[in-house]
Design a protein around this motif. Sequence first.
Motif, PDB file in Angstrom:
ATOM      1  N   GLU A  68       0.997  -1.029  -0.346  1.00 29.45           N
ATOM      2  CA  GLU A  68      -0.314   0.232  -0.208  1.00 29.45           C
ATOM      3  C   GLU A  68       0.742   1.397  -0.100  1.00 29.45           C
ATOM      4  OE1 GLU A  68      -3.558   0.079  -0.631  1.00 29.45           O
ATOM      5  OE2 GLU A  68      -3.241  -1.912   0.169  1.00 29.45           O
TER       6      GLU A  68
ATOM      7  N   GLU B  59       3.850   2.263   2.836  1.00 27.33           N
ATOM      8  CA  GLU B  59       4.233   1.621   4.198  1.00 27.33           C
ATOM      9  C   GLU B  59       5.481   0.683   3.622  1.00 27.33           C
ATOM     10  OE1 GLU B  59       1.236  -2.848   4.695  1.00 27.33           O
ATOM     11  OE2 GLU B  59       0.875  -2.098   2.740  1.00 27.33           O
ATOM     12  N   LEU B  60       6.116  -0.115   4.522  1.00 24.34           N
ATOM     13  CA  LEU B  60       7.321  -0.798   4.471  1.00 24.34           C
ATOM     14  C   LEU B  60       6.966  -2.036   4.635  1.00 24.34           C
ATOM     15  CD1 LEU B  60      10.489   0.064   6.267  1.00 24.34           C
ATOM     16  CD2 LEU B  60       9.552  -1.494   5.991  1.00 24.34           C
ATOM     17  N   VAL B  61       7.177  -3.075   3.454  1.00 24.45           N
ATOM     18  CA  VAL B  61       7.036  -4.012   3.406  1.00 24.45           C
ATOM     19  C   VAL B  61       8.648  -5.178   3.320  1.00 24.45           C
ATOM     20  CG1 VAL B  61       6.285  -6.003   2.164  1.00 24.45           C
ATOM     21  CG2 VAL B  61       4.464  -4.685   2.642  1.00 24.45           C
TER      22      VAL B  61
ATOM     23  N   ARG C 258      13.599   3.572   9.999  1.00 26.72           N
ATOM     24  CA  ARG C 258      12.162   3.842   9.616  1.00 26.72           C
ATOM     25  C   ARG C 258      11.318   4.856   9.986  1.00 26.72           C
ATOM     26  NH1 ARG C 258       7.671   2.050   8.238  1.00 26.72           N
ATOM     27  NH2 ARG C 258       5.995   0.936   9.731  1.00 26.72           N
TER      28      ARG C 258
ATOM     29  N   GLN D   1      11.741   6.656   6.644  1.00 26.26           N
ATOM     30  CA  GLN D   1      10.041   6.138   5.743  1.00 26.26           C
ATOM     31  C   GLN D   1       9.296   6.604   6.011  1.00 26.26           C
ATOM     32  OE1 GLN D   1       7.811   3.840   6.247  1.00 26.26           O
ATOM     33  NE2 GLN D   1       7.546   3.688   3.847  1.00 26.26           N
ATOM     34  N   ARG D   2       9.310   6.940   7.296  1.00 30.26           N
ATOM     35  CA  ARG D   2       7.900   7.404   7.628  1.00 30.26           C
ATOM     36  C   ARG D   2       7.467   8.607   8.213  1.00 30.26           C
ATOM     37  NH1 ARG D   2       7.462   3.536  13.730  1.00 30.26           N
ATOM     38  NH2 ARG D   2       6.332   1.551  12.788  1.00 30.26           N
TER      39      ARG D   2
ATOM     40  N   THR E  38       6.935   4.486  -0.371  1.00 32.23           N
ATOM     41  CA  THR E  38       6.493   3.197  -0.044  1.00 32.23           C
ATOM     42  C   THR E  38       7.523   2.702  -0.573  1.00 32.23           C
ATOM     43  OG1 THR E  38       4.694   3.948  -1.501  1.00 32.23           O
ATOM     44  CG2 THR E  38       5.127   2.289  -1.941  1.00 32.23           C
TER      45      THR E  38
ATOM     46  N   ALA F 163       9.485  -3.799   9.416  1.00 33.87           N
ATOM     47  CA  ALA F 163       8.152  -3.129   8.505  1.00 33.87           C
ATOM     48  C   ALA F 163       6.870  -3.389   9.061  1.00 33.87           C
ATOM     49  CB  ALA F 163       8.145  -5.312   8.420  1.00 33.87           C
ATOM     50  N   ASP F 164       6.355  -2.982   8.287  1.00 33.21           N
ATOM     51  CA  ASP F 164       3.911  -2.866   8.353  1.00 33.21           C
ATOM     52  C   ASP F 164       3.947  -4.310   8.146  1.00 33.21           C
ATOM     53  OD1 ASP F 164       3.656   0.463   9.234  1.00 33.21           O
ATOM     54  OD2 ASP F 164       4.666   0.540   7.017  1.00 33.21           O
ATOM     55  N   ARG F 165       3.975  -4.583   6.803  1.00 36.20           N
ATOM     56  CA  ARG F 165       3.776  -6.189   6.825  1.00 36.20           C
ATOM     57  C   ARG F 165       4.701  -6.572   6.050  1.00 36.20           C
ATOM     58  NH1 ARG F 165      -1.324  -6.545   3.115  1.00 36.20           N
ATOM     59  NH2 ARG F 165      -0.411  -5.078   2.624  1.00 36.20           N
TER      60      ARG F 165
ATOM     61  N   THR G 108       1.162  -8.442   9.322  1.00 38.19           N
ATOM     62  CA  THR G 108       2.269  -7.559   9.928  1.00 38.19           C
ATOM     63  C   THR G 108       2.922  -8.580  10.978  1.00 38.19           C
ATOM     64  OG1 THR G 108      -0.303  -8.103  11.953  1.00 38.19           O
ATOM     65  CG2 THR G 108      -0.617  -6.152  10.168  1.00 38.19           C
TER      66      THR G 108
END
Length: 350
Positions: free
Chosen positions: A32, A35-37, A180, A183-184, A189, A204-206, A220
């Motif tokens: 999304e 988001e950080l995946v 992190r 990135q926020r 993305t 990670a968010d997910r 998550t």
Amino acid sequence: MNKPAAVSMQVRDIHKGFAAFRALDGVSLRVEAGELVCLLGPSGCGKTTLLRCIAGLERQERGSILIGSRDVSALPPQARDYGILFQSYALFPNLTVAQNIAYGLAGSDRESQHRRVAEMLELVGLLGSEQKYPGQLSGGQQQRVALARALAPAPSLLLLDEPMSALDARVREHLCGELRQLQRRLGITTLMVTHNQDEAMLMADRIAVMNQGRVEQYGTPQQIYGQPATPFVAEFVGQGNWLPFERGRDGGARVGALNLRVEGAQGLERGRLFCRPETIVVNPPQPGDNLFRARMREITYLGNRCRMSFELAELPGHGLLAELAPEAMPRLASPEIWVALPPQSLQVFA
């Protein structure tokens, strides 16, 4: 400062092989906007190949890749609007820090480049290092320069390929937190490849856990750790205990001579029970379900916790692990140890 517009990224049914080896076998994934995946998995599971397909450095055999609403499946790397940070950082040793960061800004005028380089150096905490060369920097500083270079063109997507693997543990943990937060703040993305569980859990968010070219679970960090979807995920992420069972009385599970109350084992003839070490209760103050006599094999002090290796009295030879806080150590002074395996902590795999 130019802040990239957050976009979503998705891959649909991606396949990729190298001769007889299937690196990717129908991978689908959506990240999304903002988001950080993390792509997490062992070596050879396909995570880096997937990242390279998204970057256009490898061409998938079939499937599509979308950045925002744009299908980039057949576009060359330079047309995909992403920044990338490699494991090796890939800095030019003969260029200064400022020249390295400005490398991706070749289309803008000199004044704009100078201003953007200053913004990036401030962002990563390296103002004053403009005229240094990569060889004069520590590993952590080189990583920050490489990150600044990846972010300088304000891409809508950031790809990270094992960016912390060359750093020692203390620097790695510190930079994970910094990356992190950055990135926020930027809201960019981000897709990150790692084989390090701690990195994935911290950042990670997910998490997409990959194995043999497929995504075994996407969720998550709490879901991946607390409700693993497959035995592979349960074994790969964190530590756990396994107990083979057959159908027992009243819908329970029979493990050797023991009958355990379990949720979710109804209708199964046999399978395996899984639980995390920290969910086992040692010498509980009150009796409850699944309480058994145990024999301690060994206890290891790990600073903020203790790990106890034990076996159940009626299941000799089958080693299990429990984790408890150091202040609970006096409870182990008793010659008789009892352990409880709470029914809600036991996960059933057919």
